[in-house]
Write an enzyme that holds these catalytic residues in place. Structure first.
Site, PDB file in Angstrom:
ATOM      1  N   HIS A  85       7.307  43.047  28.149  1.00 29.05           N
ATOM      2  CA  HIS A  85       6.800  44.278  27.533  1.00 29.05           C
ATOM      3  C   HIS A  85       7.913  45.313  27.414  1.00 29.05           C
ATOM      4  CE1 HIS A  85       3.445  47.012  26.500  1.00 29.05           C
ATOM      5  NE2 HIS A  85       4.291  47.925  26.949  1.00 29.05           N
ATOM      6  N   MET A 105       8.552  34.469  28.188  1.00 29.24           N
ATOM      7  CA  MET A 105       7.760  34.673  29.412  1.00 29.24           C
ATOM      8  C   MET A 105       6.282  34.494  29.045  1.00 29.24           C
ATOM      9  SD  MET A 105      10.100  35.141  31.661  1.00 29.24           S
ATOM     10  CE  MET A 105       9.309  35.821  33.110  1.00 29.24           C
ATOM     11  N   GLU A 162     -30.876  40.166   7.517  1.00 32.40           N
ATOM     12  CA  GLU A 162     -29.943  41.185   7.040  1.00 32.40           C
ATOM     13  C   GLU A 162     -30.326  42.617   7.410  1.00 32.40           C
ATOM     14  OE1 GLU A 162     -28.618  39.888   2.736  1.00 32.40           O
ATOM     15  OE2 GLU A 162     -30.763  39.601   3.048  1.00 32.40           O
ATOM     16  N   CYS A 204      -9.738  30.688  21.273  1.00 29.52           N
ATOM     17  CA  CYS A 204      -8.977  29.565  21.818  1.00 29.52           C
ATOM     18  C   CYS A 204      -8.763  29.703  23.322  1.00 29.52           C
ATOM     19  CB  CYS A 204      -7.634  29.482  21.110  1.00 29.52           C
ATOM     20  SG  CYS A 204      -6.613  30.928  21.455  1.00 29.52           S
TER      21      CYS A 204
END
Ligand SMILES: Cc1cc2nc3c(=O)[nH]c(=O)nc-3n(C[C@H](O)[C@H](O)[C@H](O)COP(=O)(O)OP(=O)(O)OC[C@H]3O[C@@H](n4cnc5c(N)ncnc54)[C@H](O)[C@@H]3O)c2cc1C
Ligand code: FES
Ligand code: FES
Length: 1335
Positions: A359, A267, A1266, A55
């Protein structure tokens, strides 16, 4: 909650267009907003937790202080839209489009073959694009770093990195290992003497448009004005359930924090967001300041650096780099330790979002920075309405002692990090499952201060992460050591005391208890060595250096930018230029993948009246369902219905597969019921409210061992036997017996299983759009569930975002679940599995247990093998019986063993039902044969490659099931692999290295491969096609094969182009459906191109035969002329094509058959370096030789080989599923299941397609989908080799079995030494472990 003003308008820009959202909901994230509200589906959902990078978008902001525009990548799934006020978002659609102009980043990703299924591609594009916006000529390191947060399950990353490299000035000269030499110059790569010409160019860089930074969209001037507006005011956004407040001054922020002390300060949202999503945390109010200057600054003084709490970790990184470059080395030890961890902490996106303040305050127990900050004596500057104060960032704070905590109304303003001093040493140490973007298994921050000029400890700090619920300090140990000298006796005491002080209980959450205990002291030992080296540098006379052979223990493995060469046959110069067969043609959808315009199922626009489905799954492995109470769920707004087994009009149990559990559940993760609601969020919320009462049933069988105890199997035994095994055991020199465990694997296709089921008004028709490998199977299940003929059900399959076997059978079950809901409610149902549900429900590769008894001669010749296989099939039949048959048939791999007995059974357990997975049993079974061959080598004291070669098939032979084959290409691949990889020279070099390095060992292994293609039943190899020629000459090709990234459609266009003798541009492939080609078999077993190619060829040949009279009459005419004429002459321009299938069979009674149409041969050689103290390994180089016969498309074939190799390497090394003893799968997200990233791939990667003949297949090609998977085991055996070297040096000569995966835990615990001997061990009968192995 106090009353708040009305909601403000949220203003931001997306792709240059202004977005004004009047009803901004704080609970809505950018990914949802882009995809569902703005209808920009290019940005993909892969995990929802910041862990996959699918994303990725770029956010740009103007900084009124510096007057600069700052561009950074973010994972949209973790960005609340409310945080975007004043930002410009660029998505893949804004970068370029086929409708307007594609961007060089998109063009190069596509043309370098960096897309396969294309699901990760928009995220990759955005990561590279953002890098280029900041650095138009990036370094190679910057490219690798930019891609570290993006997962790709298909390509193996090499071509993606290569596309990025084309922008780097550094890459114009290929530099092998910094030698400055081009790898093509090396003697061993010089192929011109060979008869056949070898090509290495998979794309033509001369075609690339140049990158022109001046062409990029400008930053919206309105946003600059908004940012500079001196009268900015506080913003409030009111959502359905929550309120978001954005203060614009520090005072406002402090007022708000005093008013709403419990509200999180959002944040980066990288801690708050995941807790809301995954642990159902709820916050009525969020406070999120716009960029406050008070939180965004760096201030360097003589004593240290103060960094604003609002700095992102990426900005922190830049600031520390700057400081390190400015300050003398002795002052920057803490900063350098932080920088080391900042490089590998998460991916670039998270580092750009997460803040220092977030953090420090969120204090995750795995924190990589807090232990170092604490060791470096950092101080937290706090502020509240009451004023400012400082608290030490120390053990009390990290261990969450109430007296050391922030007050609820306080915020962190900044963090002060003092400079280090000359007699002060600071280090950060960590070990994770994977080098980058993985939480630490154990990490540490350590520092020691000495009395100046001495080695006497004045101050010592040790903080450990991931050893308990918080980061912990070994304060007592440190205290006791003050005054001691930094020497070996001190180390011995330190290790003992720290193990006493930091005790990880045997049943601790997270498991790996003994390993974590070992890491605690192994990391301490590393620190000890580093400090000794540091002291020696300070005064070499006074402080002796560490032993030379210990020095390599000091450094972690560097992260290098991978490079290599791909070699393949050149196209015959006599081939007509228009004929694309044999050329490295780009994937047909590659550009669309890179622009985000390739439509996946959930990208389809909403269908009128559609509802969303969320499933409720069993939390018990084996239990009676006492009751299902859905009343609370049904009462929620937007909820339309709850669907259970009662609502299935037809078969709820079809061929043993249950759609909705009825009366009892047989695994954790079984679907019990489903909730349909008007939004997905509401369906999900409601699903959580459904109450199910259970009563456990005995037995609960989770592991193979337990299944054997209970005699619980899914089918009868299958066996193959040749020679006289018992007799042979009597005459051999030696016999060994052993056990090999191969754990399972999660498919981790990037697009989770997704369905759109649309009921039709008439005749009980139902249309499904989905990503599957087997539309016919879905049609069968849906028809059976709805009790209608199959003719009423249409399944459309345009593309799948990866499948790897996971979309063969499971979509039928899940599709039927959706169809039953759509049928009951009479409205379309959109059913998108979240990553956690997908991993839980759909299961994966079969875990395998093998027991072997091998008889051999002292010269390494294996005379007899008796092997038993058991696979963990899970709770329903699925394809376990077939997988087991394949295990038995394929397990001999490339070896002739005259007296051979191999048998096995699939076990029935209470786990979700395991299913097809690339290689279909082969990758597990062959590890076993390679393991016992290695064990034989060890017993005979011979090199494993010699024992492999001695026992390898040499001439035209019969397999154990009596199929004749010619192993000539196998021998060729093997020989070339040994030669071209300079195996023997490098083996000697590795031995030299190992002599000089005690704590790091190198290992090499080469493995041969005889891989089987297809199925042992002819009807499973059939295929059909439908080809229409339209009157303008354009051609529509349809066939029964599914496109999931392997490039099947591209190859089919190549086939049709050659057969019809027209350019590829005339040919279109739209989708696969049960409507156009009925009864198609699955696309699996490496057979897609083989069988569909024959069907397409057949159809084209029929059409060409029909056109012949017209062509003969006008040989100079154009294709269009002939088509027009044919129409005039009433010649049908449409036909089906058919391929009956290869003639294969297997008679299990007689234990013989022509089971497979042909074999793919290969060999692969890998070299690794292992860190014996941590269990980390680095893949230095891999050489692969695969017999491709004649490759229809070398780019796609090499892509398959490389992708499968990396997936195999993941299986054999870092991918580890964790189950509780009760059968609950813990690993359900990219956070706790680690597939390889760009950092894991070989530093040097050479792939060669070896030419051979295969007249049976189309254009003499071979199916290569494979085979590469097993070649990944060369890494496993190279690790084995390195570990053996370590064990030998430590006096352990006994043969040992390395099971799969060889995780850092397994490697470390096998490299037995004084540290593994030192840790406390627990009596297994006294506790229940957190997780168990299920093989
Ligand atoms: C995919 C992923 C991978 C990760 N990998 C790693 C890894 O490998 N190693 C590692 O160490 N970490 C890792 N992390 C964790 C990451 O480092 C933290 O989530 C991050 O640093 C938190 O910062 P944030 O700004 O996003 O915090 P937020 O989520 O915005 O806030 C977190 C908490 O801190 C509080 N807070 C924030 N700022 C302040 C302030 N100035 N004053 C007072 N309170 C404040 C908030 O109230 C909230 O309670 C990972 C996270 C993700 C999502
Ligand atoms: S979907 Fe956002 S990172 Fe995976
Ligand atoms: S191409 Fe990367 S996930 Fe499929």
């Amino acid at each position: 909650m106090p009353s708040l003003p009305n909601s403000d308008e949220l203003i931001f820009f997306v792709n240059g267009r202004k977005v004004i959202e009047k009803n901004a909901d704080p609970e809505v994230n950018l990914l949802f907003y882009l995809r569902k509200i703005l209808r920009l589906p290019g940005t993909k959902y892969g995990c929802g937790g910041g862990g996959c990078g699918a994303c990725t978008v770029m956010v740009s902001r103007y900084d009124p202080e510096t007057k600069k525009i700052h561009h950074y990548p973010v994972t949209a799934c973790l960005v609340p839209i409310c945080s975007l006020y004043g930002a410009a978002v660029t998505t893949v659609e804004g970068v370029g489009s086929i409708k307007t102009r594609i961007h060089p980043v998109q063009e190069r990703l596509a043309k370098c073959h960096g897309t396969q299924c294309g699901f990760c591609s928009p995220g990759m594009v955005m990561s590279i694009y953002t890098l280029l916006r900041n650095h138009p000529e990036p370094t190679l390191d910057q490219i690798t770093e930019a891609l570290g947060g993006n997962l790709c399950r298909c390509t193996g990353y090499r071509p993606i990195v290569e596309s990025g490299k084309t922008f780097s000035v550094e890459s114009t000269v290929c530099q092998v290992k910094g030698s400055g030499k081009c790898c093509m110059d090396q003697e061993e790569r010089f192929f011109m003497t060979r008869q056949e010409q070898i090509c290495t160019k998979l794309y033509n860089e001369e075609e690339f448009q140049p990158l022109d930074p001046s062409q990029e969209p400008i930053f919206p001037p309105e946003l600059i004005r908004m940012a500079e507006d001196p009268n900015k005011r506080m913003l409030t956004f009111l959502g359905e359930r929550t309120t978001w407040i954005t203060p614009v001054t520090l005072n406002d922020l402090l007022e708000l924090k005093a008013k709403f002390p419990k509200a999180p300060l959002v944040m980066g949202n990288t801690a708050v967001g995941p807790s809301i999503k995954f642990t159902d945390e709820f916050h009525p109010v969020f406070i999120s300041p716009l960029r406050l200057p008070e939180l965004h600054f760096v201030d360097t003084t003589d004593d240290g650096v103060t960094i604003g709490a609002g700095y992102s970790l990426a900005q922190l990184n830049d600031a520390l780099h700057f400081t390190v470059s400015e300050q003398p080395k002795e002052k920057t030890k803490t900063y350098r330790a932080l920088l080391k961890h900042l490089r590998t902490l998460a991916g670039a996106q998270i580092r750009n979002m997460a803040t220092l303040g977030g953090h420090v305050v969120s204090r995750p127990n795995f924190s990589d920075l807090n232990p170092i900050l604490a060791a470096g004596n950092a101080v937290i500057n706090l502020i509240s309405k009451e004023g400012e104060r400082q608290i030490p960032l120390d053990g009390h704070f990290l261990e969450r002692s109430p007296e050391a905590n922030l007050k609820p109304e306080e915020i962190v303003l900044s963090v002060y990090i003092p400079h280090s001093t000359p007699w002060h040493f600071v280090s950060g140490l960590r070990q994770a499952q994977r080098q980058e973007n993985a939480f630490a298994i154990v990490n540490a921050g350590m520092s020691v201060k000495f009395e100046d000029g001495t080695a006497r400890i004045k101050d010592l700090h040790m903080f450990y992460g991931s050893v308990g619920p918080t980061v912990v300090s070994a304060a007592h140990t440190c205290q006791q050591l003050i005054g001691r000298r930094w020497d070996d006796p001190m180390l011995g005491d330190a290790c003992r005391w720290v193990l006493e002080e930091i005790y990880i209980p045997p049943a601790a959450e997270g498991g790996m208890v003994e390993y974590r205990r070992t890491l605690i002291i192994s990391l301490l030992f590393k620190f000890y060595l580093k400090v000794r080296r540091g002291l020696n540098k300070m005064d070499p006379q006074k402080f002796p250096d560490i032993p030379e052979n210990f020095t390599s223990a000091l450094e972690d493995f560097p992260i290098e930018t991978p490079q290599g060469i791909q070699m393949f046959q050149c196209v015959d110069p006599k081939q007509p230029p228009q004929d694309p067969v044999g050329h490295p043609v780009m994937h047909q959808s590659a550009i669309k993948h890179a622009t985000g315009e390739a439509v996946f199922v959930d990208d389809m626009p909403p269908v009128a009246q559609e509802l969303f489905l969320a499933v409720v799954t069993s939390t018990r492995a084996h239990a009676k369902i006492i009751s299902i109470d859905a009343s609370e769920a049904l009462a929620l707004p937007g909820v339309v219905d709850v669907i259970t087994a009662e609502d299935v009009p037809g078969d709820n149990n079809h061929n043993g597969e249950v759609l909705y559990a009825q009366n009892e559940v047989i695994c954790v993760g079984q679907i019990v019921c489903a909730v349909a609601a008007d939004t997905y969020a509401r369906a999900r919320e409601a699903a959580k409210k459904v109450k199910i009462a259970y009563e456990d049933i005995e037995p609960r069988i989770i592991t193979i061992e337990q299944a054997l105890e209970h005699n619980s199997f899914l089918s009868v035994e299958k066996k193959i036997e040749q020679g006289n095994v018992e007799q042979a055991f009597k005459y051999v020199d030696q016999i060994i017996e052993g056990e090999v465990h191969v754990e399972g694997q999660e498919h981790f296709y990037m697009e989770t299983q997704t369905f759109l089921a649309i009921p039709k008004e008439e005749d009980k028709e139902m249309v499904l759009h989905l990503g599957t490998q087997y539309p016919t199977h879905v049609q069968e299940f849906v028809a059976a569930a709805l009790n209608v003929p199959r003719s009423r059900i249409v399944c459309h399959m345009k593309r799948a975002g990866g499948a790897f076997g996971g979309k063969v059978t499971k979509p039928a079950l899940l599709g039927a679940v959706a169809a039953v809901a759509a049928n009951k409610i009479g409205r379309p149902i959109r059913f998108v599995l979240e990553r956690e549900d997908d991993m839980l429900i759909t299961a994966g590769r079969h875990p395998l247990l093998a027991r072997y008894k091998i008889g051999f001669m002292n010269n390494g010749v294996v005379k007899a093998a008796d092997v038993e296989f058991y696979i963990n099939g899970g709770c329903t039949p699925d394809e376990s019986e077939l997988v087991l048959e394949f295990v038995v048939l394929k397990s001999e791999n490339a070896y002739y063993i005259p007296n051979f007995r191999c048998r096995g059974r699939p076990c029935k357990t209470n786990l979700p039902s395991n299913t097809a997975f690339r290689g279909f049993g082969f990758p597990q079974a062959t590890v076993v044969v390679e393991a016992y061959i290695t064990a034989v080598a060890s017993q005979c004291d011979l090199p494993p490659e010699e024992v492999r070669e001695i026992n390898m098939y040499k001439r035209i032979s019969k397999t154990a099931y009596k199929q004749t084959f010619n192993p000539e290409p196998l021998r060729r691949c093997w020989k070339e692999c040994l030669e071209k990889s300079s195996f023997y020279a490098r083996k000697l070099a590795a031995e030299e290295f190992n002599k000089k390095n005690y704590w790091k060992k190198r290992g090499l292994a080469v493995v041969p491969m005889k891989f089987t293609i297809g199925m042992p039943m002819t009807y499973y190899n059939q295929a059909a096609a439908l080809v229409h020629i339209y009157l303008d000459g354009s051609v529509l090709v349809i066939h029964g094969g599914c496109e999931m990234g392997q490039g099947l459609y591209t190859k089919m266009i190549q086939v049709a182009s050659r057969e019809l003798n027209i350019p590829q541009s005339y040919i279109h492939l739209s989708e696969t459906s049960t409507f156009t080609v009925p009864n198609a078999i699955f696309t699996a077993g490496s057979m897609g191109t083989d069988i569909n190619g024959k069907a397409v060829q057949n159809a084209c040949q029929i059409l060409m035969a029909r056109l012949q009279p017209v062509i003969r009459k006008n040989p100079q005419g154009s294709w269009e002329d002939w088509i027009a004429k044919a129409f005039e002459e009433s010649i049908s321009l449409s036909t089906t094509g058919y391929f009956k299938g290869y003639q294969t069979n297997m008679d299990w009674e007689k234990e013989e058959g022509n089971a497979f149409p042909y074999y793919v041969y290969g060999a692969s050689c890998s070299e690794v370096e292992v860190d014996c103290l941590t269990g980390a390994h680095k893949l230095l180089r891999t050489d692969i030789f695969v017999d491709a016969a004649f490759s229809i498309n070398p780019a796609l074939d090499i892509g398959q080989i490389e992708g499968a190799f990396i997936q195999g390497m993941g299986l054999y090394t870092i991918e580890e599923l964790k189950y509780s003893p009760e059968g609950v799968l813990y690993s359900r997200s990219p956070d706790d299941y680690k597939i390889p990233t760009v950092t894991e791939i070989p530093e040097e990667f050479y792939v060669t397609l070896v030419r051979s003949q295969n007249p049976i297949a189309i254009y003499s090609s071979k199916g290569l989908g494979e085979a590469g998977m097993f070649l990944g085991s060369s890494v496993l055996f190279a690790i084995y080799d390195a570990v053996t070297a370590a064990r030998r040096e430590r006096g352990l000569t006994k043969t040992f079995t390395l099971s799969s995966p060889a995780t850092p835990e397994l490697i470390r615990m096998t490299c037995v030494d004084q540290f593994t001997d030192m840790i406390p061990r627990d009596d297994p009968s006294t506790f229940t472990p957190w997780s168990i192995h299920v093989s």
